[in-house]
Design an enzyme around this catalytic site. Structure first.
Site, PDB file in Angstrom:
ATOM      1  N   ARG A 111      10.800  -1.200  11.119  1.00  0.00           N
ATOM      2  CA  ARG A 111       9.662  -0.889  11.985  1.00  0.00           C
ATOM      3  C   ARG A 111       9.582  -1.874  13.142  1.00  0.00           C
ATOM      4  O   ARG A 111       9.783  -3.060  12.963  1.00  0.00           O
ATOM      5  CB  ARG A 111       8.361  -0.919  11.158  1.00  0.00           C
ATOM      6  N   ARG A 163     -10.281   0.019   8.369  1.00  0.00           N
ATOM      7  CA  ARG A 163      -9.751  -1.304   8.643  1.00  0.00           C
ATOM      8  C   ARG A 163     -10.711  -2.136   9.495  1.00  0.00           C
ATOM      9  O   ARG A 163     -10.394  -3.264   9.855  1.00  0.00           O
ATOM     10  CB  ARG A 163      -8.419  -1.149   9.371  1.00  0.00           C
ATOM     11  N   LYS A 212       0.835  -1.211   0.000  1.00  0.00           N
ATOM     12  CA  LYS A 212       0.000   0.000   0.000  1.00  0.00           C
ATOM     13  C   LYS A 212       0.870   1.261   0.000  1.00  0.00           C
ATOM     14  O   LYS A 212       0.667   2.162  -0.817  1.00  0.00           O
ATOM     15  CB  LYS A 212      -0.920   0.022   1.244  1.00  0.00           C
ATOM     16  N   ARG A 220      -0.620  -9.199  13.272  1.00  0.00           N
ATOM     17  CA  ARG A 220      -1.156  -8.180  12.347  1.00  0.00           C
ATOM     18  C   ARG A 220      -1.892  -8.846  11.193  1.00  0.00           C
ATOM     19  O   ARG A 220      -2.975  -8.399  10.799  1.00  0.00           O
ATOM     20  CB  ARG A 220      -0.017  -7.314  11.783  1.00  0.00           C
ATOM     21  N   ARG A 256      11.850  -5.240   5.088  1.00  0.00           N
ATOM     22  CA  ARG A 256      11.562  -3.821   4.829  1.00  0.00           C
ATOM     23  C   ARG A 256      12.545  -2.921   5.585  1.00  0.00           C
ATOM     24  O   ARG A 256      12.790  -3.112   6.769  1.00  0.00           O
ATOM     25  CB  ARG A 256      10.132  -3.495   5.268  1.00  0.00           C
TER      26      ARG A 256
HETATM   27  P1  AP5 Z   1       4.810  -1.543   1.950  1.00  0.00           P
HETATM   28  O1  AP5 Z   1       4.480  -0.764   0.733  1.00  0.00           O
HETATM   29  O2  AP5 Z   1       5.503  -0.862   3.057  1.00  0.00           O
HETATM   30  O3  AP5 Z   1       3.499  -2.336   2.441  1.00  0.00           O
HETATM   31  P2  AP5 Z   1       2.172  -1.822   3.178  1.00  0.00           P
HETATM   32  O4  AP5 Z   1       1.023  -2.491   2.512  1.00  0.00           O
HETATM   33  O5  AP5 Z   1       2.170  -0.341   3.250  1.00  0.00           O
HETATM   34  O6  AP5 Z   1       2.415  -2.517   4.568  1.00  0.00           O
HETATM   35  P3  AP5 Z   1       2.263  -1.927   6.054  1.00  0.00           P
HETATM   36  O7  AP5 Z   1       3.075  -2.821   6.923  1.00  0.00           O
HETATM   37  O8  AP5 Z   1       2.538  -0.478   6.094  1.00  0.00           O
HETATM   38  O9  AP5 Z   1       0.751  -2.210   6.279  1.00  0.00           O
HETATM   39  P4  AP5 Z   1      -0.001  -2.260   7.615  1.00  0.00           P
HETATM   40  O10 AP5 Z   1      -1.376  -2.185   7.100  1.00  0.00           O
HETATM   41  O11 AP5 Z   1       0.318  -3.412   8.472  1.00  0.00           O
HETATM   42  O12 AP5 Z   1       0.621  -1.029   8.415  1.00  0.00           O
HETATM   43  P5  AP5 Z   1       0.095   0.427   8.751  1.00  0.00           P
HETATM   44  O13 AP5 Z   1       1.254   1.307   8.815  1.00  0.00           O
HETATM   45  O14 AP5 Z   1      -1.039   0.786   7.886  1.00  0.00           O
HETATM   46  O15 AP5 Z   1       5.677  -2.819   1.475  1.00  0.00           O
HETATM   47  C1  AP5 Z   1       6.173  -3.752   2.410  1.00  0.00           C
HETATM   48  C2  AP5 Z   1       7.569  -4.241   1.958  1.00  0.00           C
HETATM   49  O16 AP5 Z   1       7.438  -5.004   0.762  1.00  0.00           O
HETATM   50  C3  AP5 Z   1       8.556  -3.107   1.641  1.00  0.00           C
HETATM   51  O17 AP5 Z   1       9.844  -3.502   2.036  1.00  0.00           O
HETATM   52  C4  AP5 Z   1       8.454  -2.972   0.122  1.00  0.00           C
HETATM   53  O18 AP5 Z   1       9.671  -2.491  -0.453  1.00  0.00           O
HETATM   54  C5  AP5 Z   1       8.175  -4.405  -0.311  1.00  0.00           C
HETATM   55  N1  AP5 Z   1       7.306  -4.478  -1.504  1.00  0.00           N
HETATM   56  C6  AP5 Z   1       6.266  -3.662  -1.826  1.00  0.00           C
HETATM   57  N2  AP5 Z   1       5.702  -4.048  -2.978  1.00  0.00           N
HETATM   58  C7  AP5 Z   1       6.391  -5.150  -3.396  1.00  0.00           C
HETATM   59  C8  AP5 Z   1       6.293  -6.013  -4.533  1.00  0.00           C
HETATM   60  N3  AP5 Z   1       5.354  -5.813  -5.489  1.00  0.00           N
HETATM   61  N4  AP5 Z   1       7.175  -7.045  -4.629  1.00  0.00           N
HETATM   62  C9  AP5 Z   1       8.119  -7.237  -3.673  1.00  0.00           C
HETATM   63  N5  AP5 Z   1       8.265  -6.461  -2.582  1.00  0.00           N
HETATM   64  C10 AP5 Z   1       7.418  -5.425  -2.444  1.00  0.00           C
HETATM   65  O19 AP5 Z   1      -0.481   0.159  10.228  1.00  0.00           O
HETATM   66  C11 AP5 Z   1       0.402  -0.168  11.294  1.00  0.00           C
HETATM   67  C12 AP5 Z   1      -0.400  -0.365  12.578  1.00  0.00           C
HETATM   68  O20 AP5 Z   1      -1.040   0.889  12.932  1.00  0.00           O
HETATM   69  C13 AP5 Z   1      -1.536  -1.386  12.519  1.00  0.00           C
HETATM   70  O21 AP5 Z   1      -1.082  -2.691  12.772  1.00  0.00           O
HETATM   71  C14 AP5 Z   1      -2.480  -0.854  13.601  1.00  0.00           C
HETATM   72  O22 AP5 Z   1      -2.022  -1.224  14.874  1.00  0.00           O
HETATM   73  C15 AP5 Z   1      -2.337   0.663  13.462  1.00  0.00           C
HETATM   74  N6  AP5 Z   1      -3.347   1.192  12.518  1.00  0.00           N
HETATM   75  C16 AP5 Z   1      -3.090   1.758  11.303  1.00  0.00           C
HETATM   76  N7  AP5 Z   1      -4.249   2.089  10.699  1.00  0.00           N
HETATM   77  C17 AP5 Z   1      -5.244   1.704  11.547  1.00  0.00           C
HETATM   78  C18 AP5 Z   1      -6.667   1.751  11.472  1.00  0.00           C
HETATM   79  N8  AP5 Z   1      -7.293   2.252  10.374  1.00  0.00           N
HETATM   80  N9  AP5 Z   1      -7.370   1.283  12.525  1.00  0.00           N
HETATM   81  C19 AP5 Z   1      -6.768   0.797  13.620  1.00  0.00           C
HETATM   82  N10 AP5 Z   1      -5.426   0.694  13.751  1.00  0.00           N
HETATM   83  C20 AP5 Z   1      -4.685   1.155  12.716  1.00  0.00           C
HETATM   84 MG    MG Z   2       2.200   1.068   4.830  1.00  0.00          MG
END
Ligand code: AP5
Ligand code: MG
Length: 213
Positions: free
Chosen positions: A157, A89, A13, A168, A128
């Site tokens: 992270r 989410r 994402k 997660r 990552r």
């Molecule tokens: P990356 O692009 O960083 O992936 P992402 O989908 O953004 O993953 P996140 O870990 O950020 O998602 P998340 O939903 O768990 O975390 P968030 O920060 O939203 O890519 C990942 C890796 O893969 C990178 O190294 C990249 O280079 C590589 N990659 C990308 N595309 C690729 C491809 N095509 N091929 C190969 N490699 C690739 O949330 C974190 C925490 O915050 C949650 O767990 C929760 O506790 C809280 N939180 C956030 N939002 C909410 C909400 N709405 N409600 C409640 N709690 C929330």
């Molecule tokens: Mg992200």
């Protein structure tokens, strides 16, 4: 243009959001990034969010809905459009977003749903790395920084530890289906195959966005 980008942790994402923002000029609203900024500043919300995020649990809906509502009400949004990343989410968050958008006179143009094989995600998250100065995300193997790089300039992270990643994924798999269903009923979901090279994923997203207009 007002968009959502959805997908499991590690689906890509954030990686795709950076490209969408660069090409289309929309405001990137990532609840994860907002919580991490609050955690770094040790604000009251940051301390609260950390107690959930470190365990791989979701931050309570009322907190998350509040920060998104506040951000969407800012003056740049109506002008630039937005890309929500990591929100909604829970189905309750999806309903809250519907209300907020209605109150602000905004509407969603499309939902980009990145589909990935969950087996590939642990490897993506454990490799990552994030550049300390720019916040740009890379992967040690799949998307390394160009040329020789100094590992000290990057961080990992806290919630990318294998135990937390597992939780997660479980939490997000359990919560995700009704949200996508909600948007499928509205006919605005574009499914994107996420197990491809980063640029190939983006090419598919560009086509999906072109078809939305
Ligand atoms: P990356 O692009 O960083 O992936 P992402 O989908 O953004 O993953 P996140 O870990 O950020 O998602 P998340 O939903 O768990 O975390 P968030 O920060 O939203 O890519 C990942 C890796 O893969 C990178 O190294 C990249 O280079 C590589 N990659 C990308 N595309 C690729 C491809 N095509 N091929 C190969 N490699 C690739 O949330 C974190 C925490 O915050 C949650 O767990 C929760 O506790 C809280 N939180 C956030 N939002 C909410 C909400 N709405 N409600 C409640 N709690 C929330
Ligand atoms: Mg992200």
């Amino acid at each position: 243009m007002n968009l959502l980008i959805m997908g499991l942790p590690g689906a890509g994402k954030g990686t795709q959001a950076a490209k969408i923002v660069e090409e289309f000029g929309v405001a990137h609203i990532s609840t994860g990034d907002m919580f991490r900024a609050a955690m770094a500043n040790k604000t009251e919300m940051g301390v609260l969010a950390k107690s959930y995020i470190d365990k791989g649990e979701l931050v309570p809906d009322e907190v998350t809905n509040g920060i998104v509502k506040e951000r969407l009400a800012e003056s740049d949004i109506a002008e630039k459009g937005f890309l929500l990343d990591g929100y909604p989410r829970t189905i309750e968050q999806a309903y809250a977003l519907d209300e907020t958008l209605k109150a602000l006179g905004l509407k969603l143009d499309g939902v980009i749903n990145i589909e990935v094989n969950p087996d590939s995600l642990v490897e993506r998250l454990s490799g990552r790395i994030i550049h300390k100065e720019t916040g740009e995300t890379f992967h040690k193997v799949f998307n390394p920084p160009v040329g020789d790089y100094n590992e000290d300039d990057y961080y990992q992270r806290e919630d990318d530890k294998p135990e937390t990643v597992k939780r997660r994924l479980d939490v997000n798999i359990a919560q995700g289906a009704p949200i996508i269903e909600h948007y499928r009923k509205a006919g605005i979901v574009s499914d994107i195959q996420g197990n491809q090279e980063i640029d190939a994923v983006f090419a598919d997203i560009e086509k999906a966005i072109a078809a939305m207009k």
